[in-house]
Design a protein around this motif. Structure first.
Motif, mmCIF file in Angstrom:
data_model
loop_
_atom_site.group_PDB
_atom_site.id
_atom_site.type_symbol
_atom_site.label_atom_id
_atom_site.label_comp_id
_atom_site.label_asym_id
_atom_site.label_seq_id
_atom_site.Cartn_x
_atom_site.Cartn_y
_atom_site.Cartn_z
ATOM 1 N N ASN A 1 0.790 -1.241 0.000
ATOM 2 C CA ASN A 1 0.000 0.000 0.000
ATOM 3 C C ASN A 1 0.815 1.281 0.000
ATOM 4 O OD1 ASN A 1 -1.771 -1.833 2.395
ATOM 5 N ND2 ASN A 1 -2.406 -1.569 0.264
ATOM 6 N N SER A 2 2.102 1.167 0.270
ATOM 7 C CA SER A 2 2.876 2.401 0.373
ATOM 8 C C SER A 2 4.345 2.112 0.136
ATOM 9 C CB SER A 2 2.714 2.996 1.776
ATOM 10 O OG SER A 2 3.323 2.134 2.724
ATOM 11 N N GLY A 3 5.102 3.180 -0.058
ATOM 12 C CA GLY A 3 6.547 3.046 -0.190
ATOM 13 C C GLY A 3 7.133 2.463 1.076
ATOM 14 N N THR A 4 6.620 2.902 2.202
ATOM 15 C CA THR A 4 7.095 2.398 3.488
ATOM 16 C C THR A 4 6.937 0.874 3.558
ATOM 17 O OG1 THR A 4 6.401 4.429 4.585
ATOM 18 C CG2 THR A 4 6.690 2.496 5.977
ATOM 19 N N GLU A 5 5.743 0.425 3.237
ATOM 20 C CA GLU A 5 5.463 -1.006 3.352
ATOM 21 C C GLU A 5 6.359 -1.793 2.395
ATOM 22 O OE1 GLU A 5 1.332 -2.037 2.712
ATOM 23 O OE2 GLU A 5 1.704 -4.138 3.224
ATOM 24 N N ALA A 6 6.613 -1.220 1.230
ATOM 25 C CA ALA A 6 7.470 -1.904 0.255
ATOM 26 C C ALA A 6 8.901 -1.986 0.776
ATOM 27 C CB ALA A 6 7.416 -1.156 -1.082
ATOM 28 N N ASN A 7 9.385 -0.921 1.417
ATOM 29 C CA ASN A 7 10.747 -0.947 1.947
ATOM 30 C C ASN A 7 10.860 -1.890 3.149
ATOM 31 O OD1 ASN A 7 12.358 0.680 0.279
ATOM 32 N ND2 ASN A 7 11.330 2.515 1.054
ATOM 33 N N GLU A 8 9.818 -1.910 3.955
ATOM 34 C CA GLU A 8 9.788 -2.828 5.102
ATOM 35 C C GLU A 8 9.893 -4.269 4.587
ATOM 36 O OE1 GLU A 8 9.194 -1.234 8.223
ATOM 37 O OE2 GLU A 8 9.703 -3.153 9.136
ATOM 38 N N GLY B 1 19.109 9.487 4.216
ATOM 39 C CA GLY B 1 18.131 8.890 3.304
ATOM 40 C C GLY B 1 16.781 8.770 3.982
ATOM 41 N N TYR B 2 15.737 8.538 3.162
ATOM 42 C CA TYR B 2 14.406 8.303 3.726
ATOM 43 C C TYR B 2 13.734 7.144 3.008
ATOM 44 C CZ TYR B 2 9.669 8.769 5.347
ATOM 45 O OH TYR B 2 8.445 8.506 5.914
ATOM 46 N N HIS B 3 13.234 6.206 3.814
ATOM 47 C CA HIS B 3 12.582 5.046 3.201
ATOM 48 C C HIS B 3 11.225 4.726 3.805
ATOM 49 C CE1 HIS B 3 16.224 4.404 0.925
ATOM 50 N NE2 HIS B 3 16.915 4.564 2.043
ATOM 51 N N GLY B 4 10.780 5.505 4.809
ATOM 52 C CA GLY B 4 9.429 5.246 5.302
ATOM 53 C C GLY B 4 9.287 5.457 6.793
ATOM 54 N N ALA C 1 19.365 2.369 -1.022
ATOM 55 C CA ALA C 1 19.578 3.796 -1.302
ATOM 56 C C ALA C 1 18.466 4.305 -2.202
ATOM 57 C CB ALA C 1 20.916 4.003 -2.002
ATOM 58 N N GLU C 2 18.043 5.570 -1.941
ATOM 59 C CA GLU C 2 17.254 6.260 -2.959
ATOM 60 C C GLU C 2 18.218 6.387 -4.135
ATOM 61 O OE1 GLU C 2 15.373 9.972 -1.268
ATOM 62 O OE2 GLU C 2 16.462 9.255 0.471
ATOM 63 N N THR C 3 17.804 5.981 -5.300
ATOM 64 C CA THR C 3 18.766 5.956 -6.404
ATOM 65 C C THR C 3 19.388 7.342 -6.581
ATOM 66 O OG1 THR C 3 17.294 4.367 -7.396
ATOM 67 C CG2 THR C 3 19.085 5.171 -8.774
ATOM 68 N N ALA D 1 17.099 -0.819 -4.694
ATOM 69 C CA ALA D 1 16.985 0.531 -5.264
ATOM 70 C C ALA D 1 15.623 1.091 -4.876
ATOM 71 C CB ALA D 1 17.118 0.483 -6.779
ATOM 72 N N ASP D 2 15.609 2.150 -4.047
ATOM 73 C CA ASP D 2 14.354 2.827 -3.712
ATOM 74 C C ASP D 2 14.080 3.831 -4.818
ATOM 75 O OD1 ASP D 2 12.393 4.528 -2.784
ATOM 76 O OD2 ASP D 2 12.974 4.320 -0.677
ATOM 77 N N GLU D 3 13.150 3.481 -5.696
ATOM 78 C CA GLU D 3 12.834 4.332 -6.856
ATOM 79 C C GLU D 3 11.519 5.075 -6.640
ATOM 80 O OE1 GLU D 3 14.369 4.963 -9.811
ATOM 81 O OE2 GLU D 3 16.062 3.552 -9.775
ATOM 82 N N VAL D 4 11.122 5.216 -5.363
ATOM 83 C CA VAL D 4 9.850 5.866 -5.058
ATOM 84 C C VAL D 4 9.801 7.269 -5.686
ATOM 85 C CG1 VAL D 4 8.507 6.864 -3.168
ATOM 86 C CG2 VAL D 4 9.330 4.523 -2.987
ATOM 87 N N GLN D 5 10.917 7.979 -5.602
ATOM 88 C CA GLN D 5 10.923 9.352 -6.114
ATOM 89 C C GLN D 5 11.303 9.420 -7.592
ATOM 90 O OE1 GLN D 5 10.786 12.497 -4.373
ATOM 91 N NE2 GLN D 5 10.522 11.744 -2.318
ATOM 92 N N THR D 6 12.166 8.493 -8.004
ATOM 93 C CA THR D 6 12.813 8.668 -9.306
ATOM 94 C C THR D 6 12.212 7.843 -10.430
ATOM 95 O OG1 THR D 6 14.415 7.156 -8.314
ATOM 96 C CG2 THR D 6 15.085 9.438 -8.549
ATOM 97 N N GLY E 1 6.549 3.525 -5.190
ATOM 98 C CA GLY E 1 5.424 3.993 -4.374
ATOM 99 C C GLY E 1 4.870 5.261 -4.966
ATOM 100 N N LYS E 2 4.525 6.173 -4.103
ATOM 101 C CA LYS E 2 3.964 7.479 -4.449
ATOM 102 C C LYS E 2 3.315 7.579 -5.844
ATOM 103 C CE LYS E 2 6.728 10.287 -1.306
ATOM 104 N NZ LYS E 2 5.938 11.344 -0.713
ATOM 105 N N PRO E 3 4.098 7.822 -6.918
ATOM 106 C CA PRO E 3 3.443 8.135 -8.193
ATOM 107 C C PRO E 3 2.664 6.979 -8.804
ATOM 108 C CG PRO E 3 5.826 7.957 -8.502
ATOM 109 C CD PRO E 3 5.570 7.870 -7.036
HETATM 110 C C1 LIG Z 1 12.402 7.657 -1.388
HETATM 111 C C2 LIG Z 1 11.209 7.311 -0.561
HETATM 112 N N1 LIG Z 1 11.036 6.076 -0.140
HETATM 113 C C3 LIG Z 1 9.966 5.726 0.602
HETATM 114 C C4 LIG Z 1 9.022 6.657 0.972
HETATM 115 C C5 LIG Z 1 7.858 6.233 1.836
HETATM 116 O O1 LIG Z 1 6.691 6.181 1.077
HETATM 117 P P1 LIG Z 1 5.236 6.304 1.776
HETATM 118 O O2 LIG Z 1 5.141 7.669 2.365
HETATM 119 O O3 LIG Z 1 4.302 6.053 0.644
HETATM 120 O O4 LIG Z 1 5.138 5.262 2.796
HETATM 121 C C6 LIG Z 1 9.175 7.965 0.554
HETATM 122 C C7 LIG Z 1 8.186 9.014 0.919
HETATM 123 O O5 LIG Z 1 8.388 10.180 0.822
HETATM 124 C C8 LIG Z 1 10.301 8.314 -0.238
HETATM 125 O O6 LIG Z 1 10.476 9.560 -0.665
#
Ligand SMILES: Cc1ncc(COP(=O)(O)O)c(C=O)c1O
Length: 1002
Positions: free
Chosen positions: A677-684, A705-708, A780-782, A813-818, A843-845
């Motif tokens: 459901n979310s980037g967080t859950e995917a990284n977890e 870095g930020y992953h959730g 890493a966020e790419t 590779a955290d591609e949530v942003q990229t 995630g996000k987009p």
């Molecule tokens: C790079 C990256 N990974 C993971 C997340 C977490 O995603 P979510 O807020 O959908 O749980 C974010 C949110 O900003 C993010 O920017």
């Protein structure tokens, strides 16, 4: 040496030891004196022969203010040790000069203060009004002076106009001169008093550093004081305030309202501000032309006159309408008699003939507001078919329904409703009438007797079609007007200006869409207390920020409908109430962007609209990847919700269709998808997969870095755990420096920087191994985003990945942003690096706002995870999510959005690089496609956090939403939906340019 002479005088007569520096002054010597404690003074040694009365008048006036209004912001006269305010002292040549001392005021002059906000201008008005109020009982013989800057005597230019050689310009000044002649008798009747008489933009001091509220710190230089009507003082200040102001009418309203607050004006005074302002500008240009007569080729004259000419020749303000605006800003009757008309309407409420031939007390209201209505789908374009259906949801077998007065609406899409060059420029949205919707042909009756003032046919798309304006008169002889729009144009065959319409007469009919401008049939019924400046072309809607004028000029017409005002008056949800509710019921760490938060009610592509319909360019949000309110997303979601929305325990072709589409965008070794459901859950989940596959626990990750936001994801998010109050670093996590080649350990001039940054992983790996955690993986966020929109040097990631794999770990590779085309040239960031991750997180987009997260990985890793324990995420992979996610990916392809990201990204980067050349505070411009950062630096190269915050808030004032990032929050983050167009990127660059100018000026 002059300085030594005058500092000795300062020491001897005032007992002040100070260092002097010279200030401007044509004939007089003005010194800035700074003592050791940094207290500043201005020492004024007047020119030899300067008349004493002139200086005495200023000194006495300042002393009068100090004793009557001790808090008033203006310089204080500092008496000598002998108690004298004005001394006669010899200069170096032995010539006597009048010498006096005042304290220095903080800040800079208004001319150099930016931004010149309405609030600041309002305060200028207050201070000026305050000065006139305190000077009202100041007496001095010198005030009776006879000089050309006494605005009452502006008539002197009449005989000098021949000095203006350009015939058109001369004609302009002749017109002003004639208007002024009509005022002379009015001015003569007004009481005279002591006034400052020269509140130009160099005589108003403004304090406040970048990011602070600008305050007027003082009014200086009383050398032009005289006795005159106080409105002359105000008109002179006004003449400077309007020059080169983008919205002079708004600035004038702020100034006059501020003055009125401090020292209430009469309507008669307000009425002459505009002609007096023009007269003052005329005096200025005639005077400087005469002065320059001896030096006809001196370019300075042309340059100094240019702003005044630009205003006199360029402005399109209507004097009558402007005066109504100024009256409204002061809360005075908008025209003489307006208050009597309103009282009469109030008294007659209930006795007017029914507009629609029936009592409307029970008529339902239908809201077309920004908040409550989805009309039109595209707030920038309303096709005729849609206009003809507006409000169809309120139709009930032809029963009359009413549309609100004072309701902000997005249905006014034509460029004519826009107040500036951009789609995100302010626009007129607020309805100034009451609508009565009924079938075409429904008759309309005159509520009261009137004379036809105008009967016209306006055939433009979304215009009025047939329209009638009636003029009415109260028994006391005050006139007012009513307008009836969207009529059947047959009226033109029957009615013409001057005809009389009787009370209750059936005088027109509702037009069909083909005749009424294209709208669903209704009458737009508007009241106006004057037609000054609007004549027969009334605005039916107003800018929300101009409502103080339009509500006064075109009040609620409910009385004429025999209805209480409240029934038809729209009240949008108040931002303040929502904010209070949020404060009451949400956690304090749910943060809000901007000093003045925005409340957003509608969106379309890369624009958003607040509760008043004010548009904003969304240059920040990446979640609406294919644009806000995309019709295909709406359609697919609505369609699926009509059918079924279930989970991955059951088969549905939408699941595999989404997986197939996604995997088609990825290298072949990615074969397995996990829907969450979310980037967080995917990284977890990625953490669990890495551990299941390697049997190890340790993780390596770049700093900041930020992953959730869950426990596991937080543990690998240095941006959160390392903040004050954060949970701190777990011993199974090792951080390495972000590969930032602008500010980091290895810079762009080092060809080996990618490898050098990657080598920093070696000790981190070693530490984890020594601690016995082993290496589960690297995440890493790419392209690090919260770290500051960093693009690591090419080759960095593959080099790190090699090291991680050699140590037995997997690469995430955290591609949530990229991901998903944002980078333009690349669908995913790892492609730019030439890297092959083992797990990709999205995630996000991917849901365009629908909560969707995704993980893709190899068969081998998925098999390691498949250890007999079920994996289930209730909403992850729901039918709705799968269809939505696939639709997003399809739209990116179908609309060529990746290529658009590339093209608009190049355009933006080029514009931003141009700004980098121009402004020293722009340290770096970086990014790719629509993932961009602009790093702001102080003069010493350090991170300019304050400047960044200032720019972000000022961009919002200009209706552009952007973000800020980086460990010191000094990087502007530009990351719009992929739909952004060339005109929007140009707006970003142009507005940023103007704000950077403010920063440089500060
Ligand atoms: C790079 C990256 N990974 C993971 C997340 C977490 O995603 P979510 O807020 O959908 O749980 C974010 C949110 O900003 C993010 O920017």
């Amino acid at each position: 040496m002059t300085f030594a002479h005058w500092s000795a005088a300062l020491r001897e007569h005032w007992g002040i030891d100070a260092e002097l520096s010279r200030l401007d002054g044509e004939y007089d010597l003005n010194f800035l004196a700074k003592d050791n404690g940094d207290q500043g003074y201005i020492l004024k040694a007047m020119r030899p022969g300067c008349e004493k009365w002139l200086v005495d008048m200023q000194v006495k006036a300042l002393e009068h203010i100090a004793s009557n209004e001790p808090e008033f912001p203006c310089p204080r006269v500092i008496p000598s040790t002998a108690g004298e305010s004005l001394l006669t002292l010899p200069d170096e040549d032995g010539q006597d000069r009048l010498v006096w001392l005042v304290n220095q005021l903080p800040g800079r002059c208004y001319a150099k203060a930016e931004p010149k906000s309405d609030a600041l201008i309002h305060e200028v008005g207050q201070v000026l009004g305050g000065s006139a109020k305190v000077l009202a009982d100041f007496r001095h013989e010198g005030l009776k002076r006879d000089f050309k800057w006494d605005l009452m005597r502006a008539g002197w230019i009449r005989d000098q106009l021949s000095c203006i050689s350009d015939p058109a310009r001369r004609a302009t000044l002749e017109g002003i001169s004639e208007d002024f002649a009509k005022l002379e008798s009015v001015l003569a009747e007004l009481p005279k008093q002591a006034i400052h008489n020269d509140a130009n933009d160099y005589n108003i001091m403004v304090a406040g550093e970048l990011g602070e509220t600008r305050r007027v710190s003082g009014l200086i230089d009383l050398g032009d004081m005289c006795a005159a009507p106080r409105v002359c003082d105000l008109a002179i200040a006004a003449a400077y305030i309007v020059l080169d102001h983008p919205e002079p009418e708004t600035a004038l309203a702020a100034l006059v309202a501020g003055y009125h607050e401090a020292y209430p004006l009469t309507p008669a005074e307000v009425d002459i501000i505009w002609p007096l302002l023009r007269a003052r500008l005329a005096v200025s240009v005639v005077n400087s032309t005469m002065m320059a007569a001896d030096n006809p080729d001196d370019p300075y004259v042309t340059i100094s006159q240019a702003p005044a000419w630009r205003f006199l020749e360029g402005n399109t303000l209507h004097g009558g309408l402007l005066t109504a605006r100024l009256r409204a800003a002061c809360g005075l009757p908008v025209v003489d008699g307006a208050d009597r008309v309103l009282a009469w309407l109030e008294q007659e409420r209930g006795s007017f003939a029914p507009l629609m031939g029936q009592d409307l007390a029970d008529a339902p209201l239908g809201s077309l507001s920004v908040e409550h209505s989805a009309w039109p789908q595209n707030p920038f374009h309303m096709p005729l078919e849609e206009a003809a259906r507006v409000g169809e949801e309120f139709e009930d077998n032809g029963r009359v329904w009413l549309g609100y007065y004072h309701e902000p609406r997005l249905i006014y899409t034509d460029a004519a409703f826009r107040k500036g060059p951009w789609k995100a420029s302010n626009r007129r949205t607020v309805h100034l009438a009451v609508d009565a919707f009924a079938p075409a042909g429904t008759p309309v009756f005159a509520p009261l007797c009137g004379e036809v003032f105008a009967a016209e046919y306006r055939d433009g798309h979304l215009d009025y079609g047939g329209v009638i304006i009636l003029k009415h008169e109260t028994p006391e002889g005050d006139s007012f007007f009513t307008l009836y729009g969207h009529l059947d144009p047959e009226i033109l065959d029957r009615l013409k200006p001057g005809d009389t319409v009787e009370k209750g007469e059936e005088f027109c009919r509702l037009g069909a869409p083909g005749q009424n401008g294209g709208w669903a049939p209704h009458v737009h019924f508007q009241l106006a207390l004057t037609t000054e400046g609007i004549e027969t072309d009334w605005p039916g809607v107003g800018d929300p920020d101009d409502m103080y004028l339009w509500r006064a000029l075109c009040p609620n017409p409910a009385a004429l409908l025999n209805l209480p005002d409240g029934k038809v008056e729209y009240a949008p949800t108040r931002k303040e109430d929502v904010l209070a509710g949020r404060r009451a019921h949400f956690g304090g760490n749910l943060s809000l962007t901007y000093n003045d938060p925005v409340m957003l009610m509608r969106g379309w592509k890369h624009h958003l609209f607040d509760e008043w319909g004010r548009p904003y360019l969304d240059a920040y949000n990446n979640v609406p990847h294919v644009g806000h309110a995309h019709p295909r997303i709406h359609a697919v979601a609505a369609d699926q919700l009509k059918r079924v929305n279930s989970n991955t325990r059951y088969l549905h072709p939408a699941q595999t269709a989404f997986a197939d589409k996604l995997l088609s965008k990825l290298p072949d070794h990615f074969e397995v998808c996990f829907f969450v459901n979310s980037g967080t859950e995917a990284n977890e989940l990625a953490l669990r997969l890495a551990r299941a596959h390697t049997g190890a626990k340790g993780m390596v990750s770049p700093d900041h870095g930020y992953h959730g936001n869950t426990t596991g994801a937080m543990s690998i998010s240095a941006y959160k755990f390392n903040k004050p109050g954060g949970i701190g670093q777990a011993d199974w996590v090792e951080l390495i420096e972000v590969a930032d080649d602008y500010r980091g350990s290895f810079r762009r001039d080092d060809p080996d920087r990618a490898q050098k940054f990657a080598d920093l992983a070696d000790p981190a790996i070693l530490r984890l191994q020594e601690k016995g955690h082993g290496i589960a993986g690297f995440i890493a966020e790419t392209f690090p985003s919260v770290g500051g929109q960093i693009i690591p040097p090419k080759g960095y990631l593959p080099a790190v990945y090699d090291k991680i794999r050699a140590a037995g770990g997997v690469c995430i590779a955290d591609e949530v942003q990229t991901g998903l085309g944002r980078l333009g040239e690349f669908y995913f960031g790892f492609e730019h690096q030439g890297a092959m991750p083992d797990i990709v997180v999205m995630g996000k987009p991917i849901g365009n706002g629908h909560p969707l997260g995704l993980l893709v990985t190899t068969k081998a890793i998925a098999e390691s995870f498949d250890n007999g324990i079920e994996f289930f995420s209730t909403f992850g992979g729901s039918t709705l999510s799968c269809r939505t996610g696939k639709e997003v990916l399809d739209i990116v392809d179908d609309e060529g959005l990746q290529d658009n990201a590339r093209r608009q990204g190049v355009r933006l980067i080029n514009g931003l690089k141009m700004l980098q050349q121009k402004y020293t505070c722009v340290g770096d411009v970086r990014g790719m496609g629509l993932f961009l950062g602009l790093e702001l630096v102080n003069a010493d190269g350090s991170e300019a956090t304050e400047i960044c915050s200032y720019i972000k808030n000022r961009m919002r004032d200009h209706r552009i939403l952007i973000g800020s990032e980086g460990p010191k929050d000094n990087i502007l983050k530009i990351r719009p939906p992929l739909t952004i167009e060339a005109e929007d990127t140009d707006m970003i660059v142009e507005i940023l340019d103007s704000i950077l100018q403010e920063v440089e000026a500060a």
